[in-house]
Design a protein around this motif. Structure first.
Motif, PDB file in Angstrom:
ATOM      1  N   GLY A 142      -9.847   0.563   3.793  1.00 47.81           N
ATOM      2  CA  GLY A 142      -9.881   0.070   5.160  1.00 47.81           C
ATOM      3  C   GLY A 142      -8.941  -1.081   5.430  1.00 47.81           C
ATOM      4  N   ARG A 143      -8.687  -1.876   4.400  1.00 51.26           N
ATOM      5  CA  ARG A 143      -7.864  -3.064   4.591  1.00 51.26           C
ATOM      6  C   ARG A 143      -7.339  -3.524   3.237  1.00 51.26           C
ATOM      7  N   ASP A 144      -6.264  -4.283   3.268  1.00 46.70           N
ATOM      8  CA  ASP A 144      -5.723  -4.859   2.053  1.00 46.70           C
ATOM      9  C   ASP A 144      -6.122  -6.331   1.947  1.00 46.70           C
ATOM     10  N   ILE A 145      -6.017  -6.841   0.723  1.00 44.18           N
ATOM     11  CA  ILE A 145      -6.258  -8.258   0.486  1.00 44.18           C
ATOM     12  C   ILE A 145      -5.133  -8.772  -0.408  1.00 44.18           C
ATOM     13  N   VAL A 146      -4.744 -10.015  -0.217  1.00 46.77           N
ATOM     14  CA  VAL A 146      -3.776 -10.680  -1.079  1.00 46.77           C
ATOM     15  C   VAL A 146      -4.460 -11.907  -1.673  1.00 46.77           C
ATOM     16  N   VAL A 147      -4.437 -11.997  -2.985  1.00 46.47           N
ATOM     17  CA  VAL A 147      -5.047 -13.125  -3.674  1.00 46.47           C
ATOM     18  C   VAL A 147      -3.947 -14.147  -3.956  1.00 46.47           C
ATOM     19  N   ASP A 148      -4.024 -15.262  -3.279  1.00 46.84           N
ATOM     20  CA  ASP A 148      -3.071 -16.368  -3.329  1.00 46.84           C
ATOM     21  C   ASP A 148      -1.781 -16.023  -2.597  1.00 46.84           C
ATOM     22  N   ALA A 149      -1.029 -17.057  -2.224  1.00 48.48           N
ATOM     23  CA  ALA A 149       0.086 -16.890  -1.286  1.00 48.48           C
ATOM     24  C   ALA A 149       1.394 -17.465  -1.782  1.00 48.48           C
ATOM     25  N   GLY A 150       1.456 -17.834  -3.068  1.00 46.38           N
ATOM     26  CA  GLY A 150       2.717 -18.305  -3.613  1.00 46.38           C
ATOM     27  C   GLY A 150       3.116 -19.678  -3.124  1.00 46.38           C
ATOM     28  N   LEU A 151       4.370 -20.028  -3.430  1.00 46.63           N
ATOM     29  CA  LEU A 151       4.875 -21.373  -3.147  1.00 46.63           C
ATOM     30  C   LEU A 151       5.282 -21.553  -1.689  1.00 46.63           C
ATOM     31  N   GLY A 152       5.673 -20.470  -1.029  1.00 46.79           N
ATOM     32  CA  GLY A 152       6.058 -20.578   0.373  1.00 46.79           C
ATOM     33  C   GLY A 152       7.493 -20.998   0.598  1.00 46.79           C
ATOM     34  N   VAL A 153       8.331 -20.921  -0.424  1.00 47.56           N
ATOM     35  CA  VAL A 153       9.743 -21.272  -0.266  1.00 47.56           C
ATOM     36  C   VAL A 153      10.466 -20.224   0.564  1.00 47.56           C
ATOM     37  N   ALA A 154      10.181 -18.954   0.305  1.00 48.11           N
ATOM     38  CA  ALA A 154      10.769 -17.852   1.060  1.00 48.11           C
ATOM     39  C   ALA A 154       9.657 -17.149   1.826  1.00 48.11           C
ATOM     40  N   ALA A 155       9.943 -16.739   3.047  1.00 47.41           N
ATOM     41  CA  ALA A 155       8.932 -16.132   3.908  1.00 47.41           C
ATOM     42  C   ALA A 155       8.514 -14.771   3.381  1.00 47.41           C
ATOM     43  N   LEU A 156       7.231 -14.596   3.173  1.00 48.17           N
ATOM     44  CA  LEU A 156       6.707 -13.315   2.712  1.00 48.17           C
ATOM     45  C   LEU A 156       6.955 -12.214   3.736  1.00 48.17           C
ATOM     46  N   ARG A 157       6.793 -12.513   5.001  1.00 45.70           N
ATOM     47  CA  ARG A 157       6.974 -11.493   6.044  1.00 45.70           C
ATOM     48  C   ARG A 157       8.416 -10.976   6.083  1.00 45.70           C
TER      49      ARG A 157
END
Length: 298
Positions: free
Chosen positions: A87-102
């Motif tokens: 039904g949906r995905d999950i991401v565990v943790d989001a990294g450093l944020g230096v480069a945009a994931l999107r």
């Protein structure tokens, strides 16, 4: 098994071993403890703008993808875990944020995933603001709302965290390439974040066809959680446990709480641990790590 970049082409520079993990990644280096020098990739040098993608994706099977940031020094090179549900995905943790994931991994957001933050450290929460919904333990949520200490410069970061490393053993800059032309590492920060969901021990996250149970495991810092999928026996642990020396001497660390968390983990029925840093490992190795920690003097 083959490692894939975010763009989907084979990543021949990242061979994957029989355990489904890239063979070149070692364990997480550590802050100085009782006069011990931190271990880090001392020889890393800035090489200009990163070639290819900033992130690498590694398919592990059963709808689990490991995402890494190879241009980040091992001190801050954390794993992101992408789990696909019916039904949906999950991401565990989001990294450093230096480069945009999107920008780098647009397919990650196709099903509006929930991001669960295992704890409030910059290398795990930097990209969390890109997600529509974020979840964290209530203790971590309070820290995130104030803003976490952050810098890509070693001395500055350690000063903000409140620990004193042997700085000559660490690189000055904790990335070895720029994510884009004109990027200035001095502008890096992690903005305060108001999570959309506060988690508590025992909460269940239902993705459709797979459920994850929240386990509160404080000690490293307050608000640490792991996610347990009973169907597969997988445990996503953040920094609570990984295959290396466990950090329990940060200003927010509580060793008595950490011991209770290790006791809990030693008795947990599971098949594989997917940690916040380094390689995945099995139940026997988890028990070895927990027992080794518990043998230390409190």
């Amino acid at each position: 098994m083959t490692a894939f970049t975010a763009g989907g082409s084979p990543a021949t520079v990242t061979p994957v071993g029989p355990d489904g993990e890239p063979v070149e990644y070692g364990h997480r280096p550590l802050p100085a403890r009782s006069g011990e020098a931190p271990r880090s990739s001392v020889g890393r040098r800035m090489t200009g703008v990163a070639t290819g993608r900033w992130y690498e994706l590694h398919e592990l099977g059963d709808g689990v993808v490991r995402i890494t940031e190879p241009h980040v020094d091992k001190l801050l090179r954390a794993n992101l875990w992408w789990l696909r549900g019916a039904g949906r995905d999950i991401v565990v943790d989001a990294g450093l944020g230096v480069a945009a994931l999107r920008t780098e991994i647009p397919q990650l957001f196709e099903r509006d995933p929930l991001v669960v933050l295992t704890h409030a450290h910059l290398d795990h929460v930097g990209g969390a603001g890109e997600f529509r919904e974020q979840a964290a333990h209530t203790a971590a949520a309070d820290v995130l709302a104030r803003g976490v200490p952050a810098s890509l410069y070693t001395a500055e970061l350690y000063g903000r965290i409140g620990i004193t490393p042997a700085e000559e053993h660490l690189p000055d800059l904790l990335i070895d390439a720029l994510p884009a032309p004109g990027y200035d590492p001095r502008t890096y920060s992690v903005a305060p974040l108001a999570v959309t969901r506060r988690l508590h021990d025992g909460d269940v996250i239902d993705l459709g066809g797979r459920t994850l149970t929240v386990i509160h495991l404080p000690g490293h810092i307050p608000g640490c959680v792991a996610l347990h999928e009973e169907r597969t026996g997988a445990l996503f642990t953040g920094d609570v446990v990984y295959d290396g020396h466990l950090i329990d001497d940060l200003p927010e660390s509580v060793r008595s709480a950490y011991r209770h968390s290790m006791e809990h983990l030693a008795d947990l029925a599971l098949s594989v641990v997917h940690p916040g840093h380094g390689r995945s490992f099995g139940r026997n190795r988890l028990r070895e790590l927990a027992r080794r920690y518990l043998r230390q003097e409190p």
